[in-house]
Design a protein around this motif. Structure first.
Motif, PDB file in Angstrom:
ATOM      1  N   PRO A   1      -4.281  -5.644   6.353  1.00  0.00           N
ATOM      2  CA  PRO A   1      -4.713  -4.749   7.425  1.00  0.00           C
ATOM      3  C   PRO A   1      -4.965  -5.429   8.777  1.00  0.00           C
ATOM      4  O   PRO A   1      -4.600  -4.879   9.815  1.00  0.00           O
ATOM      5  CB  PRO A   1      -6.001  -4.124   6.892  1.00  0.00           C
TER       6      PRO A   1
ATOM      7  N   ASP B   1       0.513   4.184   0.750  1.00  0.00           N
ATOM      8  CA  ASP B   1       0.314   5.109   1.870  1.00  0.00           C
ATOM      9  C   ASP B   1       0.656   4.490   3.224  1.00  0.00           C
ATOM     10  O   ASP B   1       0.491   5.141   4.257  1.00  0.00           O
ATOM     11  CB  ASP B   1      -1.138   5.589   1.898  1.00  0.00           C
ATOM     12  N   CYS B   2       1.120   3.251   3.242  1.00  0.00           N
ATOM     13  CA  CYS B   2       1.372   2.535   4.493  1.00  0.00           C
ATOM     14  C   CYS B   2       2.828   2.702   4.915  1.00  0.00           C
ATOM     15  O   CYS B   2       3.744   2.330   4.167  1.00  0.00           O
ATOM     16  CB  CYS B   2       1.042   1.057   4.310  1.00  0.00           C
TER      17      CYS B   2
ATOM     18  N   CYS C   1       4.680  -0.636   4.853  1.00  0.00           N
ATOM     19  CA  CYS C   1       5.048  -1.071   3.500  1.00  0.00           C
ATOM     20  C   CYS C   1       6.316  -0.353   3.039  1.00  0.00           C
ATOM     21  O   CYS C   1       7.158  -0.952   2.367  1.00  0.00           O
ATOM     22  CB  CYS C   1       3.899  -0.833   2.528  1.00  0.00           C
TER      23      CYS C   1
ATOM     24  N   HIS D   1       1.085  -6.398   2.441  1.00  0.00           N
ATOM     25  CA  HIS D   1       0.165  -5.514   3.159  1.00  0.00           C
ATOM     26  C   HIS D   1      -1.133  -6.258   3.456  1.00  0.00           C
ATOM     27  O   HIS D   1      -1.861  -6.651   2.552  1.00  0.00           O
ATOM     28  CB  HIS D   1      -0.142  -4.254   2.341  1.00  0.00           C
TER      29      HIS D   1
ATOM     30  N   HIS E   1      -1.781  -2.233   9.107  1.00  0.00           N
ATOM     31  CA  HIS E   1      -0.931  -3.270   8.523  1.00  0.00           C
ATOM     32  C   HIS E   1      -0.644  -4.194   9.701  1.00  0.00           C
ATOM     33  O   HIS E   1      -0.148  -3.727  10.740  1.00  0.00           O
ATOM     34  CB  HIS E   1       0.356  -2.639   7.989  1.00  0.00           C
TER      35      HIS E   1
ATOM     36  N   ASP F   1       0.871  -1.168   0.000  1.00  0.00           N
ATOM     37  CA  ASP F   1       0.000   0.000   0.000  1.00  0.00           C
ATOM     38  C   ASP F   1       0.913   1.224   0.000  1.00  0.00           C
ATOM     39  O   ASP F   1       1.698   1.397   0.935  1.00  0.00           O
ATOM     40  CB  ASP F   1      -0.891  -0.018   1.245  1.00  0.00           C
TER      41      ASP F   1
END
Length: 146
Positions: free
Chosen positions: A52, A6-7, A10, A50, A101, A4
């Motif tokens: 959640p 935006d993670c 990650c 990734h 994550h 992801d």
């Protein structure tokens, strides 16, 4: 590996964060110090893919993370002399998950450390409420086939 963009975890998995203090990496997981550790030696373990929430993990990834938690806990206790250790794994905002994550915290503990108690001193559930939860979960667990 699925990532992801935006993670923040990650980014760590992809080695895009130069400030990370990584302690372990293999083809399924990465383990590193959080930016703001609760105590010295606090380690996070994250899957490289990734995911959640824990209930979305593939079985083989869950097994690998569980094995690494056990082995890394031993390393923490033997290497830095922790008197105990908390394994904390939260899912969802209500459970204080701040990064969506999957991750497990391995938190070394010492007498009189800054963390203190993590459980309420007591609860007040009726026997009826406990029986209802027990019955529902016991029935659902009968469907599990491991």
């Amino acid at each position: 590996m699925i990532a992801d963009p935006d993670c923040p975890f990650c980014a760590i998995v992809q080695r895009d964060d130069p400030d990370v203090r990584e302690v372990y990496r293999d083809d399924q997981v990465v383990a590193f110090f959080p930016t703001e550790p609760a105590v010295l030696g606090h380690i996070l373990i994250v899957p490289r893919t990734h995911v959640p929430f824990i209930w979305e993990l593939r079985d083989e990834d869950a097994e690998h993370i569980g094995l690494l938690i056990s082995r890394m806990s031993r390393v923490i206790v033997e290497t830095i002399g922790a008197e105990g250790l908390n394994v904390i794994q939260s899912n969802g905002e209500v459970a204080t998950q701040s990064v969506n994550h999957v991750h497990a915290h391995l938190v070394p503990r010492w007498t009189n450390d800054a963390i203190g108690r993590i459980w309420p001193p007591e609860t007040h559930y009726s026997e009826h409420a406990k029986d209802e939860a027990w019955d529902a979960l016991r029935g659902a667990c009968r469907e599990l086939r491991l």
